[in-house]
Write an enzyme that holds these catalytic residues in place. Structure first.
Site, PDB file in Angstrom:
ATOM      1  N   GLU A 132       0.833  -1.208   0.000  1.00 15.74           N
ATOM      2  CA  GLU A 132       0.000   0.000   0.000  1.00 15.74           C
ATOM      3  C   GLU A 132       0.871   1.263   0.000  1.00 15.74           C
ATOM      4  O   GLU A 132       1.841   1.363   0.760  1.00 15.74           O
ATOM      5  CB  GLU A 132      -0.897  -0.021   1.244  1.00 15.74           C
ATOM      6  CG  GLU A 132      -1.837   1.166   1.347  1.00 15.74           C
ATOM      7  CD  GLU A 132      -2.724   1.095   2.579  1.00 15.74           C
ATOM      8  OE1 GLU A 132      -3.693   1.864   2.649  1.00 15.74           O
ATOM      9  OE2 GLU A 132      -2.453   0.265   3.479  1.00 15.74           O
ATOM     10  N   LYS A 156      -8.421   4.892  -2.645  1.00 13.58           N
ATOM     11  CA  LYS A 156      -9.069   4.288  -1.485  1.00 13.58           C
ATOM     12  C   LYS A 156     -10.322   5.071  -1.131  1.00 13.58           C
ATOM     13  O   LYS A 156     -10.271   6.293  -0.965  1.00 13.58           O
ATOM     14  CB  LYS A 156      -8.086   4.271  -0.306  1.00 13.58           C
ATOM     15  CG  LYS A 156      -8.550   3.479   0.911  1.00 13.58           C
ATOM     16  CD  LYS A 156      -7.429   3.397   1.934  1.00 13.58           C
ATOM     17  CE  LYS A 156      -7.819   2.531   3.120  1.00 13.58           C
ATOM     18  NZ  LYS A 156      -6.716   2.405   4.099  1.00 13.58           N
ATOM     19  N   CYS A 166      -5.990  -2.286   2.127  1.00 15.85           N
ATOM     20  CA  CYS A 166      -6.062  -2.376   3.575  1.00 15.85           C
ATOM     21  C   CYS A 166      -7.483  -2.598   4.083  1.00 15.85           C
ATOM     22  O   CYS A 166      -8.155  -3.532   3.677  1.00 15.85           O
ATOM     23  CB  CYS A 166      -5.416  -1.125   4.183  1.00 15.85           C
ATOM     24  SG  CYS A 166      -4.851  -1.318   5.890  1.00 15.85           S
TER      25      CYS A 166
END
Length: 340
Positions: free
Chosen positions: A47, A129, A163
């Protein structure tokens, strides 16, 4: 769907070069070259790996993190830009699909962004995200539904989440509904401790089982020297330890190789696509095991913007408050057929 296909994949556990976009990019290019020697066709990095995950925001209060935040702006990646060009060339040179996490700078905002390069070097997907987690909200803006897409690539249908997006079951289901064959997970690593790695394993193996796809998951790694660079407070170094789980999982939820949980390294395995059908024959969450008459996902994949140009048509957004239209009733048993 080519059920006889086999793809060699790699998940990379790797340390960034802190505070250096160019240094970390060079490590990405070196890892791609090393993976190519192993015959890898798909490689996944952690990430926001370029330039580095904002670990500072996890261990410093907002009032003290201004300098580190500004440095991240300075070292962040623009899309398009030199980093994208360099990775594109490497992907094309080695005919490899590359899934890379970056801190993307878009004018005055930063985003947690996942880039997918096809084997011809084309950047086929850029997603952000959708909801930064906890401390990350002080660093990144939010993404939109346009990023919730599965891409046709040289290795198959690829989807990605970052995540704790994996704790949003509807985000995961949106990719499942688009029939992803390979799911790419990215986490920061070197955070929270072993409990983070344990939770990660449960989450990623469950997604493989539920979606009937392969999961390739990558986490980052911090050296003791890097922890000291991030914060001189040794009491906080424990918060920057553990939490590493770089792994490749098959559609039956089993590891295809030993996970990498400490240090730098690669998890490399061959993905036999016949296992996708083997799993979905038993349970296809978006096919014969679904009940769309009872439960259905509504997804807005429109890219958002803060400005609507004058004279341009207004986007037609779904009315999320509206009641769903009832399904057409089945005809009575005595109803004539079209041939009667």
């Amino acid at each position: 769907m080519n059920d006889a296909k086999t793809v060699r994949a790699a998940a990379v556990q790797i340390s960034p070069v802190l505070y250096s976009r160019d240094g970390t990019t060079e490590k990405v290019l070196e890892a791609i070259a090393a993976a190519a020697k192993e015959g890898v066709q798909l490689i996944v990095f952690p990430e926001t790996f370029i330039p580095y995950y904002p670990y500072f925001s996890f261990v410093e209060p907002p009032v003290l993190m201004g300098k580190a935040h500004m440095l991240l702006y300075e070292q962040a990646v623009t899309v398009p830009g030199p980093v994208v060009d360099a990775v594109s060339r490497a992907a094309r040179s080695y005919e490899m699909v590359v899934v890379l996490g970056v801190n993307e700078r878009d004018e005055g905002s930063l985003y947690n962004t996942q880039l997918i390069f096809d084997a011809d070097g084309t950047l086929v997907h850029k997603r952000r995200k959708i909801t930064p987690t906890y401390h990350e909200r002080m660093v990144w803006g939010q993404g939109d539904g346009a990023g919730l897409a599965v891409l046709d690539t040289a290795v198959g249908r690829v989807g990605a989440l970052a995540c704790w997006e994996h704790y949003n079951p509807l985000a995961r289901y949106s990719l499942m509904a688009q029939h992803e064959q390979i799911h790419c997970g990215q986490f920061p690593g070197s955070m929270v401790g072993s409990i983070f790695a344990d939770q990660m394993e449960v989450t990623m193996r469950h997604h493989a089982l539920e979606s009937g796809c392969f999961v390739v998951n990558a986490t980052g790694w911090l050296t003791p020297e890097q922890k000291a660079q991030i914060t001189p407070n040794e009491k906080l170094h424990k918060a920057l330890s553990g939490g590493c789980y770089t792994a490749i999982i098959n559609p039956e939820g089993a590891h295809l190789c030993d996970p990498v949980v400490e240090g730098e390294g690669m998890a490399i395995a061959d993905l036999d696509f016949a296992l996708i059908v083997k799993r979905k024959r038993m349970m296809d969450s978006v096919g014969h095991y679904a009940r769309p008459d009872l439960l259905k996902l509504q997804l807005n994949q429109a890219a958002w913007s803060v400005m609507q140009a004058q004279g341009a048509p207004l986007p037609q957004l779904p009315n999320l408050a509206a009641e769903p239209e009832p399904a057409d009733p089945l005809p009575p048993a005595s109803a004539p057929t079209p041939s009667e």
